[in-house]
Enzyme design. Structure first.
Site, short mmCIF file in Angstrom:
data_model
loop_
_atom_site.label_atom_id
_atom_site.label_comp_id
_atom_site.label_asym_id
_atom_site.label_seq_id
_atom_site.Cartn_x
_atom_site.Cartn_y
_atom_site.Cartn_z
N GLU A 70 0.82 -1.21 0.00
CA GLU A 70 0.00 0.00 0.00
C GLU A 70 0.86 1.26 0.00
O GLU A 70 0.65 2.16 -0.81
CB GLU A 70 -0.93 0.01 1.22
CG GLU A 70 -1.68 1.32 1.34
CD GLU A 70 -2.80 1.34 2.37
OE1 GLU A 70 -2.84 0.44 3.24
OE2 GLU A 70 -3.63 2.25 2.28
N ASP A 90 -0.69 -5.01 3.10
CA ASP A 90 -1.26 -3.82 3.74
C ASP A 90 -0.70 -3.81 5.17
O ASP A 90 -1.09 -4.63 6.00
CB ASP A 90 -2.79 -3.87 3.77
CG ASP A 90 -3.38 -2.55 4.25
OD1 ASP A 90 -2.61 -1.75 4.83
OD2 ASP A 90 -4.59 -2.32 4.05
N ILE A 92 -1.06 -1.80 7.69
CA ILE A 92 -2.13 -1.59 8.68
C ILE A 92 -3.43 -1.43 7.91
O ILE A 92 -3.66 -0.39 7.28
CB ILE A 92 -1.91 -0.32 9.54
CG1 ILE A 92 -0.56 -0.37 10.27
CG2 ILE A 92 -3.05 -0.17 10.55
CD1 ILE A 92 -0.29 0.87 11.15
N ASP A 93 -4.27 -2.44 7.92
CA ASP A 93 -5.61 -2.26 7.34
C ASP A 93 -6.50 -1.81 8.49
O ASP A 93 -6.65 -2.52 9.49
CB ASP A 93 -6.14 -3.56 6.72
CG ASP A 93 -7.45 -3.28 6.00
OD1 ASP A 93 -7.51 -2.28 5.26
OD2 ASP A 93 -8.41 -4.03 6.21
N THR A 95 -6.26 1.92 9.08
CA THR A 95 -5.37 2.99 9.55
C THR A 95 -6.15 4.03 10.35
O THR A 95 -5.67 4.53 11.37
CB THR A 95 -4.64 3.65 8.35
OG1 THR A 95 -3.89 2.64 7.69
CG2 THR A 95 -3.70 4.76 8.80
N ASP A 220 -6.00 -4.44 0.60
CA ASP A 220 -6.99 -4.59 1.69
C ASP A 220 -7.61 -5.99 1.67
O ASP A 220 -8.01 -6.50 2.72
CB ASP A 220 -8.16 -3.60 1.54
CG ASP A 220 -7.74 -2.14 1.55
OD1 ASP A 220 -6.91 -1.79 2.38
OD2 ASP A 220 -8.27 -1.37 0.72
#
Ligand code: IPD
Length: 293
Positions: A70, A90, A92-93, A95, A220
Protein backbone atom coordinates in the site's frame (compact mmCIF):
# COMPACT_ATOMS: atom_id res chain seq x y z
CA UNK A 1 1.88 -33.96 -1.19
CA UNK A 2 4.47 -31.60 0.28
CA UNK A 3 3.35 -27.99 0.22
CA UNK A 4 5.75 -25.93 -1.95
CA UNK A 5 4.82 -22.71 -0.16
CA UNK A 6 4.86 -24.00 3.42
CA UNK A 7 8.06 -22.28 4.56
CA UNK A 8 7.06 -19.10 2.69
CA UNK A 9 3.77 -19.04 4.56
CA UNK A 10 5.52 -19.74 7.88
CA UNK A 11 7.68 -16.71 7.21
CA UNK A 12 4.59 -14.60 6.45
CA UNK A 13 2.98 -15.61 9.74
CA UNK A 14 6.15 -14.85 11.71
CA UNK A 15 6.65 -11.45 10.08
CA UNK A 16 2.95 -10.54 10.48
CA UNK A 17 3.25 -11.25 14.21
CA UNK A 18 6.39 -9.12 14.49
CA UNK A 19 4.71 -6.33 12.50
CA UNK A 20 1.71 -6.54 14.83
CA UNK A 21 3.98 -5.97 17.82
CA UNK A 22 5.31 -2.81 16.19
CA UNK A 23 1.73 -1.62 15.55
CA UNK A 24 0.67 -2.32 19.16
CA UNK A 25 3.79 -0.55 20.53
CA UNK A 26 3.02 2.47 18.37
CA UNK A 27 -0.49 2.63 19.84
CA UNK A 28 1.11 3.47 23.18
CA UNK A 29 2.84 6.59 21.78
CA UNK A 30 2.20 9.57 19.48
CA UNK A 31 1.16 8.83 15.91
CA UNK A 32 2.19 11.23 13.15
CA UNK A 33 -0.67 11.35 10.63
CA UNK A 34 -0.48 12.42 6.98
CA UNK A 35 -3.19 12.27 4.33
CA UNK A 36 -3.06 10.66 0.89
CA UNK A 37 -5.78 10.63 -1.80
CA UNK A 38 -8.27 12.64 0.27
CA UNK A 39 -8.43 14.52 3.56
CA UNK A 40 -9.71 11.34 5.24
CA UNK A 41 -7.36 8.83 3.58
CA UNK A 42 -4.84 8.60 6.42
CA UNK A 43 -1.33 7.24 6.67
CA UNK A 44 1.07 7.19 9.61
CA UNK A 45 4.79 6.66 10.02
CA UNK A 46 3.91 3.26 11.49
CA UNK A 47 2.24 2.16 8.21
CA UNK A 48 5.43 3.06 6.35
CA UNK A 49 7.76 1.53 8.97
CA UNK A 50 5.82 -1.74 9.11
CA UNK A 51 5.66 -2.07 5.32
CA UNK A 52 9.45 -1.57 5.11
CA UNK A 53 9.99 -4.11 7.88
CA UNK A 54 7.94 -6.73 6.01
CA UNK A 55 9.50 -6.01 2.61
CA UNK A 56 13.07 -6.03 3.98
CA UNK A 57 12.56 -9.30 5.78
CA UNK A 58 11.00 -10.97 2.70
CA UNK A 59 13.69 -9.62 0.36
CA UNK A 60 16.42 -11.15 2.53
CA UNK A 61 14.78 -14.58 2.44
CA UNK A 62 13.17 -14.57 -1.02
CA UNK A 63 15.21 -12.15 -3.15
CA UNK A 64 13.39 -12.89 -6.44
CA UNK A 65 9.88 -12.28 -5.12
CA UNK A 66 7.93 -9.16 -6.05
CA UNK A 67 5.78 -6.81 -3.96
CA UNK A 68 2.64 -4.75 -4.07
CA UNK A 69 2.52 -2.69 -0.89
CA UNK A 70 0.00 0.00 0.00
CA UNK A 71 2.58 2.58 1.02
CA UNK A 72 5.02 1.71 -1.79
CA UNK A 73 2.23 2.28 -4.32
CA UNK A 74 1.33 5.56 -2.56
CA UNK A 75 5.01 6.52 -2.98
CA UNK A 76 4.76 5.92 -6.75
CA UNK A 77 5.61 2.23 -7.26
CA UNK A 78 3.55 0.31 -9.79
CA UNK A 79 0.61 -1.86 -8.81
CA UNK A 80 0.82 -4.62 -11.39
CA UNK A 81 0.16 -8.23 -10.51
CA UNK A 82 2.34 -10.43 -12.76
CA UNK A 83 2.67 -14.23 -12.75
CA UNK A 84 5.76 -13.99 -10.50
CA UNK A 85 5.46 -14.83 -6.81
CA UNK A 86 4.14 -11.57 -5.35
CA UNK A 87 3.58 -10.43 -1.77
CA UNK A 88 0.54 -8.15 -1.47
CA UNK A 89 0.92 -6.14 1.72
CA UNK A 90 -1.26 -3.82 3.74
CA UNK A 91 0.89 -2.94 6.78
CA UNK A 92 -2.13 -1.59 8.68
CA UNK A 93 -5.61 -2.26 7.34
CA UNK A 94 -7.76 0.05 9.40
CA UNK A 95 -5.37 2.99 9.55
CA UNK A 96 -8.18 5.32 10.68
CA UNK A 97 -8.94 2.87 13.49
CA UNK A 98 -5.24 2.85 14.38
CA UNK A 99 -5.12 6.65 14.50
CA UNK A 100 -8.10 6.69 16.87
CA UNK A 101 -7.08 3.54 18.80
CA UNK A 102 -10.33 1.90 17.67
CA UNK A 103 -9.38 -1.70 18.29
CA UNK A 104 -9.63 -3.35 14.85
CA UNK A 105 -6.38 -3.08 12.93
CA UNK A 106 -4.82 -5.81 10.88
CA UNK A 107 -1.52 -6.58 9.22
CA UNK A 108 -2.41 -8.19 5.87
CA UNK A 109 -0.11 -10.33 3.78
CA UNK A 110 -1.38 -12.07 0.66
CA UNK A 111 0.89 -14.16 -1.54
CA UNK A 112 0.00 -14.76 -5.20
CA UNK A 113 1.59 -16.90 -7.90
CA UNK A 114 0.29 -16.83 -11.49
CA UNK A 115 -2.15 -14.18 -10.25
CA UNK A 116 -3.76 -16.68 -7.87
CA UNK A 117 -3.64 -16.13 -4.12
CA UNK A 118 -1.80 -19.11 -2.61
CA UNK A 119 -1.99 -18.06 1.03
CA UNK A 120 -3.37 -15.22 3.10
CA UNK A 121 -2.42 -13.98 6.55
CA UNK A 122 -4.45 -11.35 8.44
CA UNK A 123 -3.18 -10.54 11.93
CA UNK A 124 -5.66 -8.61 14.06
CA UNK A 125 -2.94 -7.50 16.40
CA UNK A 126 -4.89 -5.81 19.21
CA UNK A 127 -7.16 -8.86 19.50
CA UNK A 128 -4.13 -11.14 18.96
CA UNK A 129 -6.06 -13.15 16.35
CA UNK A 130 -4.00 -14.70 13.57
CA UNK A 131 -6.22 -15.55 10.58
CA UNK A 132 -4.58 -17.77 7.97
CA UNK A 133 -5.59 -19.65 4.84
CA UNK A 134 -3.68 -21.83 2.41
CA UNK A 135 -5.34 -22.54 -0.95
CA UNK A 136 -7.08 -25.91 -0.79
CA UNK A 137 -6.17 -26.45 2.87
CA UNK A 138 -8.76 -24.44 4.83
CA UNK A 139 -8.90 -21.26 6.87
CA UNK A 140 -8.02 -20.88 10.54
CA UNK A 141 -8.00 -18.39 13.40
CA UNK A 142 -5.25 -19.06 15.94
CA UNK A 143 -5.16 -22.61 14.57
CA UNK A 144 -8.94 -23.26 14.91
CA UNK A 145 -10.81 -24.02 11.64
CA UNK A 146 -13.14 -21.31 10.32
CA UNK A 147 -16.55 -21.90 8.79
CA UNK A 148 -18.93 -19.32 7.31
CA UNK A 149 -22.49 -18.93 8.62
CA UNK A 150 -25.07 -21.31 7.14
CA UNK A 151 -27.81 -18.63 7.14
CA UNK A 152 -28.94 -18.17 3.52
CA UNK A 153 -31.90 -15.84 4.13
CA UNK A 154 -30.57 -12.34 3.66
CA UNK A 155 -33.49 -11.05 5.75
CA UNK A 156 -31.86 -12.78 8.71
CA UNK A 157 -28.35 -11.66 7.94
CA UNK A 158 -25.90 -9.14 9.29
CA UNK A 159 -24.17 -7.37 6.42
CA UNK A 160 -20.91 -5.49 6.88
CA UNK A 161 -19.81 -2.56 4.76
CA UNK A 162 -17.69 0.60 4.97
CA UNK A 163 -17.98 4.19 3.80
CA UNK A 164 -14.39 4.30 2.49
CA UNK A 165 -12.43 7.53 2.11
CA UNK A 166 -13.95 9.11 -1.01
CA UNK A 167 -16.00 12.18 -0.05
CA UNK A 168 -17.14 13.10 -3.57
CA UNK A 169 -20.86 13.79 -2.92
CA UNK A 170 -21.90 11.70 -5.96
CA UNK A 171 -19.97 8.71 -4.64
CA UNK A 172 -21.32 9.23 -1.11
CA UNK A 173 -24.88 9.34 -2.54
CA UNK A 174 -24.38 5.98 -4.26
CA UNK A 175 -22.95 4.46 -1.07
CA UNK A 176 -26.01 5.71 0.86
CA UNK A 177 -28.41 4.41 -1.82
CA UNK A 178 -26.84 0.96 -1.47
CA UNK A 179 -26.97 1.16 2.31
CA UNK A 180 -30.63 2.18 2.19
CA UNK A 181 -31.44 -0.69 -0.19
CA UNK A 182 -29.61 -3.21 2.01
CA UNK A 183 -31.30 -1.99 5.21
CA UNK A 184 -34.70 -2.16 3.52
CA UNK A 185 -34.31 -5.74 2.27
CA UNK A 186 -34.58 -5.82 5.35
CA UNK A 187 -31.50 -7.30 7.02
CA UNK A 188 -31.05 -7.92 10.74
CA UNK A 189 -28.31 -5.29 10.84
CA UNK A 190 -25.44 -3.52 9.15
CA UNK A 191 -21.99 -3.37 10.74
CA UNK A 192 -18.54 -2.10 9.86
CA UNK A 193 -15.27 -2.88 11.65
CA UNK A 194 -13.34 -0.08 9.93
CA UNK A 195 -11.09 -2.56 8.15
CA UNK A 196 -11.95 -4.42 4.96
CA UNK A 197 -9.83 -7.40 5.98
CA UNK A 198 -11.43 -7.59 9.43
CA UNK A 199 -14.92 -7.47 7.90
CA UNK A 200 -13.95 -10.34 5.62
CA UNK A 201 -12.53 -12.34 8.55
CA UNK A 202 -15.89 -11.78 10.29
CA UNK A 203 -17.58 -13.37 7.25
CA UNK A 204 -15.10 -16.27 7.40
CA UNK A 205 -15.77 -16.65 11.14
CA UNK A 206 -19.56 -16.87 10.62
CA UNK A 207 -20.32 -13.69 12.63
CA UNK A 208 -21.68 -11.74 9.66
CA UNK A 209 -23.19 -13.23 6.51
CA UNK A 210 -21.65 -10.83 4.01
CA UNK A 211 -19.44 -7.81 3.42
CA UNK A 212 -19.42 -5.54 0.39
CA UNK A 213 -17.55 -2.40 -0.53
CA UNK A 214 -16.71 -0.33 -3.58
CA UNK A 215 -13.43 1.55 -3.12
CA UNK A 216 -11.24 -1.08 -1.47
CA UNK A 217 -7.74 -1.81 -2.76
CA UNK A 218 -6.03 -5.06 -3.68
CA UNK A 219 -3.87 -4.92 -0.51
CA UNK A 220 -6.99 -4.59 1.69
CA UNK A 221 -8.61 -7.74 0.34
CA UNK A 222 -6.06 -10.12 -1.26
CA UNK A 223 -5.13 -12.03 1.91
CA UNK A 224 -8.65 -12.03 3.35
CA UNK A 225 -10.22 -13.16 0.05
CA UNK A 226 -8.60 -16.58 0.44
CA UNK A 227 -9.59 -16.72 4.12
CA UNK A 228 -13.25 -16.24 3.07
CA UNK A 229 -13.20 -18.80 0.27
CA UNK A 230 -11.31 -21.39 2.33
CA UNK A 231 -13.88 -20.95 5.10
CA UNK A 232 -16.56 -21.96 2.57
CA UNK A 233 -17.56 -18.46 1.47
CA UNK A 234 -18.06 -16.89 -1.94
CA UNK A 235 -16.44 -13.87 -3.59
CA UNK A 236 -18.38 -11.97 -6.23
CA UNK A 237 -18.16 -8.69 -8.10
CA UNK A 238 -20.85 -6.16 -7.12
CA UNK A 239 -22.42 -6.66 -10.58
CA UNK A 240 -22.11 -10.45 -10.40
CA UNK A 241 -19.40 -12.72 -11.78
CA UNK A 242 -15.86 -13.23 -10.60
CA UNK A 243 -14.07 -10.77 -8.37
CA UNK A 244 -11.19 -8.93 -9.98
CA UNK A 245 -8.89 -7.98 -7.11
CA UNK A 246 -7.69 -4.87 -8.97
CA UNK A 247 -11.22 -3.58 -9.62
CA UNK A 248 -11.72 -2.11 -6.12
CA UNK A 249 -15.15 -3.80 -5.83
CA UNK A 250 -16.00 -6.82 -3.74
CA UNK A 251 -18.74 -8.90 -2.19
CA UNK A 252 -17.58 -11.58 0.26
CA UNK A 253 -20.50 -13.70 1.41
CA UNK A 254 -21.29 -16.94 3.17
CA UNK A 255 -23.12 -18.24 0.07
CA UNK A 256 -23.92 -17.62 -3.58
CA UNK A 257 -27.55 -16.99 -2.56
CA UNK A 258 -26.66 -14.09 -0.25
CA UNK A 259 -24.05 -12.69 -2.67
CA UNK A 260 -26.56 -12.69 -5.55
CA UNK A 261 -29.17 -10.88 -3.42
CA UNK A 262 -26.58 -8.19 -2.73
CA UNK A 263 -25.72 -7.90 -6.43
CA UNK A 264 -29.40 -7.01 -7.05
CA UNK A 265 -29.34 -4.50 -4.18
CA UNK A 266 -26.06 -2.59 -4.48
CA UNK A 267 -25.77 0.52 -6.65
CA UNK A 268 -22.62 -0.27 -8.62
CA UNK A 269 -19.96 2.16 -9.79
CA UNK A 270 -16.34 1.80 -10.83
CA UNK A 271 -13.54 3.72 -9.11
CA UNK A 272 -10.19 3.96 -10.95
CA UNK A 273 -8.59 0.50 -10.92
CA UNK A 274 -5.56 -0.22 -8.76
CA UNK A 275 -3.55 -1.19 -11.83
CA UNK A 276 -4.46 2.03 -13.71
CA UNK A 277 -1.61 4.40 -14.58
CA UNK A 278 -0.75 6.54 -11.51
CA UNK A 279 -2.05 9.68 -13.27
CA UNK A 280 -5.49 8.02 -13.55
CA UNK A 281 -5.64 7.05 -9.89
CA UNK A 282 -6.86 10.52 -8.82
CA UNK A 283 -4.28 11.00 -6.09
CA UNK A 284 -4.83 14.54 -4.90
CA UNK A 285 -1.68 15.98 -3.35
CA UNK A 286 -3.50 19.14 -2.20
CA UNK A 287 -4.60 17.12 0.82
CA UNK A 288 -1.05 16.41 1.99
CA UNK A 289 -0.50 17.58 5.54
CA UNK A 290 0.94 16.16 8.75
CA UNK A 291 -0.31 16.29 12.33
CA UNK A 292 0.26 14.41 15.55
CA UNK A 293 -2.45 12.52 17.48
C1 IPD B 1 -9.16 0.93 4.33
C2 IPD B 1 -10.01 0.17 5.31
C3 IPD B 1 -11.42 0.72 5.29
C4 IPD B 1 -12.04 0.63 3.92
C5 IPD B 1 -11.16 1.30 2.89
C6 IPD B 1 -9.76 0.72 2.96
P1 IPD B 1 -6.57 1.20 5.04
O1 IPD B 1 -7.84 0.43 4.32
O2 IPD B 1 -10.02 -1.19 5.02
O3 IPD B 1 -12.25 0.00 6.16
O4 IPD B 1 -13.27 1.30 3.93
O5 IPD B 1 -11.73 1.06 1.62
O6 IPD B 1 -8.94 1.34 1.99
O7 IPD B 1 -6.42 2.50 4.33
O8 IPD B 1 -6.93 1.37 6.47
O9 IPD B 1 -5.45 0.27 4.77
Amino acid sequence: MADPWESTMDHAVAIARKAGEVVCDALRGDRMVTTKSSAVDLVTQTDQKVEQLIIQSVKEKFPTHRFIGEESVAAGESCILSDSPTWIIDPIDGTTNFVHAFPFVAVCIGFAVNKQVEFGVVYSCIEDKMFTARRGRGAFCNGEPLQVSQQKAVEQAIVATEFGSDRDPEVVDKIFQSLRNVLCLPVHGVRGAGSAAMNMCLVASGCVEAYYEIGVHVWDVAAASLIVSEAGGVLMDVEGGEVDLMSRRIIAANSKTVAERLVKTIVAFSPPRDDAAPSDRCEDSTHLSARKV
